[in-house]
Write an enzyme that holds these catalytic residues in place. Structure first.
Site, PDB file in Angstrom:
ATOM      1  NE  ARG A 119      -0.312  -2.909   9.985  1.00 13.92           N
ATOM      2  CZ  ARG A 119      -1.526  -2.819  10.505  1.00 13.92           C
ATOM      3  NH1 ARG A 119      -1.676  -2.737  11.827  1.00 13.92           N
ATOM      4  NH2 ARG A 119      -2.592  -2.800   9.733  1.00 13.92           N
ATOM      5  CG  HIS A 171       4.099  -6.878   7.035  1.00 11.86           C
ATOM      6  ND1 HIS A 171       2.894  -7.284   6.522  1.00 11.86           N
ATOM      7  CD2 HIS A 171       3.865  -5.688   7.635  1.00 11.86           C
ATOM      8  CE1 HIS A 171       1.971  -6.373   6.781  1.00 11.86           C
ATOM      9  NE2 HIS A 171       2.518  -5.391   7.460  1.00 11.86           N
ATOM     10  NE  ARG A 210       0.055  -7.700   9.531  1.00 15.58           N
ATOM     11  CZ  ARG A 210      -1.005  -7.130  10.120  1.00 15.58           C
ATOM     12  NH1 ARG A 210      -1.169  -7.255  11.435  1.00 15.58           N
ATOM     13  NH2 ARG A 210      -1.898  -6.459   9.416  1.00 15.58           N
ATOM     14  CG  HIS A 235      -6.082  -5.568   7.352  1.00 16.66           C
ATOM     15  ND1 HIS A 235      -6.013  -6.722   6.596  1.00 16.66           N
ATOM     16  CD2 HIS A 235      -4.792  -5.218   7.592  1.00 16.66           C
ATOM     17  CE1 HIS A 235      -4.752  -7.052   6.400  1.00 16.66           C
ATOM     18  NE2 HIS A 235      -3.991  -6.159   6.992  1.00 16.66           N
ATOM     19  CE1 TYR A 244     -22.662  -5.968  14.223  1.00 18.08           C
ATOM     20  CE2 TYR A 244     -21.003  -7.107  12.912  1.00 18.08           C
ATOM     21  CZ  TYR A 244     -22.139  -7.131  13.708  1.00 18.08           C
ATOM     22  OH  TYR A 244     -22.727  -8.331  13.989  1.00 18.08           O
TER      23      TYR A 244
END
Length: 416
Positions: free
Chosen positions: A249, A338, A341, A364, A374
Site C-alpha cells: 500500500r 493504490h 497493487r 489481505h 494457514y
C-alpha cells in the site's frame, strides 16, 4: 393515640411571621415550613435514615419558589424512596453529581479520552492525523459541546445534513463510523448506559463503492517508460518501482525503514503496527526490489527511512508522492498509487498463480481465522517464487532500459 397534624393552608403560609424566634409550621408526615425572623420561609423534610435510624433533616427549597403543592410532592417522593430503603438526601446528591458529570462529559471530552486510548494502541501517525481531522472538521464543531448523554440519532442526522446536501456520502459514512466508536467507548467507560447511535448508519444512504482507478497489465510498459523519461526525482521514480515490485500500500511503501530490510535473507518485514490489518507482513524481495534498495542506499543509507522526505529528511516521503507523480504523468482519473497493487493482482491471477498466495502477498485478510493463519504460515516460500516471477515480469515490461534502478545491474533487453 398520636395527635394528627393539621395540614397547612396557603393562607396560613402566606400570613405566617416569626416574632421573637424562628417558627416551625408542620404539614404532617415530616414536612415542615421554617419561618425565620428575617421573613424568609424554607421547606424541610424530617425523616429517619434507613440503616442507622438516625433523625435527619433535608432542605427542599424556599417558599414561594416552591409552593405548598410542590413541597408535598417532594415529601411524597422522599417517602417513596424511604420505603425502598433509600436515603432521599443521599439520592439527591447522587442525582446532582450525575447531572454535573453528564454536563461535563461532552463529546469533545470523551472523544479526547477515546483518542488517547487509540494512540496508546500504536496507531500510525498518518492514522492519528486522519482521526483528528475527522473530529475537528466534521464532528466537534457541531456536537463537541454536547454532553454524550444528549447525543441522539436525530442530533447526528442534523449535524450531517450539510454533508448530505453536498452529496458527500463517503465522508458521512466515515464520520458516523468514528462517532459510533466514540459512543461505544462512552458506553464501555460508563458515561452512558448504551450507545444510542449503534445502528444510525441505516439512516443514511450508503456510498457507492468504486475500485481505485487502475490500468490493465498491458499498460505497464507505457507506465514504466513514462516513469523513466519523466522529470521526476530519482527517489520518486524508485519509490514507484518499490511499491509496484512489493505490491504494498502507498503508506507502507513510503514509510519503509532501513531496519525493516534484511538484504541477506532477501525479505522486508513490516511490523504489525504499520499494517492496515495490524499483523506483521513479511515480503520476499525479488532481485529487482533489491536493486531499488541498493540504489537508495547511496541516497539515504544513513537515514531512518529508505525514502526520506525532501523537505524534512527525518521523516518519510508522503504517501501521496506517487499519486502526485502519476497525475503529472497524465494518469489523473486513470491510475492511482493504490492501483499499482491491482496491476500486480490482475497479472498474477491471469498467469495462474494460486489466488490465496496472491491475497497473502497483498496482505489481505479474509473472515476465516483458521485459513488466515494457514496462509500466513505456509505461503512464504510460494510467495518468494511468485515475487521473483513478478519482478521479472515488471523488468520485461520495462524492456530492460527504463527501470530507474537499471543502471546498477545492467538489466538485460527483452523483446516486447
Amino acid at each position: 393515640m398520636p395527635v394528627k397534624t393539621k395540614p397547612l393552608t396557603n393562607t396560613e403560609i402566606r400570613s405566617a411571621k416569626a416574632t421573637s424566634k424562628d417558627l416551625s409550621l408542620y404539614d404532617g408526615d415530616g414536612l415542615i415550613l421554617y419561618v425565620k425572623l428575617s421573613g424568609s420561609k424554607v421547606w424541610r423534610f424530617r425523616y429517619y435514615k434507613p440503616i442507622t435510624g438516625k433523625r435527619q433533616t433535608m432542605t427542599i427549597g424556599a417558599y414561594p419558589e416552591i409552593s405548598l403543592a410542590d413541597a408535598r410532592q417532594h415529601r411524597e417522593d422522599a417517602r417513596a424512596l424511604l420505603a425502598k430503603g433509600i436515603d432521599p438526601q443521599e439520592y439527591k446528591r447522587e442525582v446532582m453529581t450525575e447531572a454535573y458529570e453528564a454536563k461535563a462529559n461532552t463529546l469533545a471530552k470523551v472523544a479526547a479520552d477515546w483518542l488517547a486510548v487509540k494512540i496508546s494502541q500504536n496507531l500510525s501517525e498518518n492514522t492519528i492525523k486522519q482521526i483528528n481531522r475527522m473530529l475537528n472538521v466534521y464532528l466537534l464543531p457541531s456536537m463537541g459541546s454536547v454532553p454524550v448523554t444528549m447525543i441522539t440519532p436525530r442530533r447526528v442526522i442534523e449535524a450531517m445534513e450539510t454533508l448530505k446536501e453536498a452529496g458527500r456520502l463517503e465522508t458521512i459514512h466515515r464520520a458516523v463510523q468514528r462517532l459510533r466508536e466514540i459512543m461505544d467507548y462512552a458506553a464501555n467507560a460508563g458515561y452512558i448506559t448504551a450507545n444510542p447511535i449503534s445502528r444510525i448508519s441505516t439512516a443514511f444512504s450508503q456510498p457507492v463503492r468504486t475500485n481505485n482507478p487502475t490500468i490493465r497489465p498491458e499498460g505497464l510498459p507505457r507506465l514504466l517508460q513514462l516513469v523513466a523519461v519523466s522529470r521526476l526525482e530519482l527517489q520518486t521514480r524508485l519509490l514507484i518501482e518499490w511499491q509496484l515490485l512489493t505490491m504494498t500500500r502507498p503508506r507502507e511503501a513510503a514509510d519503509t525503514e532501513w531496519s525493516e530490510i534484511d538484504i541477506k535473507a532477501k525479505v522486508w518485514v513490516i511490523s504489525a503496527d504499520r499494517m492496515k490489518m495490524k499483523r506483521e507482513h513479511v515480503i520476499p524481495l525479488c532481485q529487482q526490489a533489491l536493486d531499488v534498495i541498493q540504489a537508495m542506499k547511496a541516497i539515504s543509507g544513513n537515514r531512518v527511512h529508505v525514502f526520506p522526505s525532501f523537505k524534512n529528511p527525518q521523516k518519510p516521503m508522503s504517501s501521496q508522492t506517487v499519486n502526485m507523480a502519476l497525475k503529472r504523468m497524465g494518469y489523473k482519473g486513470e491510475l492511482v498509487s493504490h492501483g499499482l497493487r491491482s496491476i500486480a493482482s490482475t497479472a498474477l491471477n491471469e498467469e495462474g498463480f494460486n489466488p490465496d498466495v496472491i491475497e497473502a502477498a497483498l496482505a489481505h485478510r479474509g473472515k476465516d481465522a483458521v485459513r488466515n493463519a494457514y496462509n500466513r504460515s505456509t505461503y512464504l516460500e510460494q510467495r518468494r517464487v511468485m515475487m521473483d516471477f513478478w519482478g521479472n515480469y515488471v523488468e520485461q515490461a520495462a524492456s530492460g532500459q527504463v527501470m530507474a534502478s537499471g543502471g546498477l545491474r545492467g538489466l538485460r533487453s527483452i523483446a516486447s
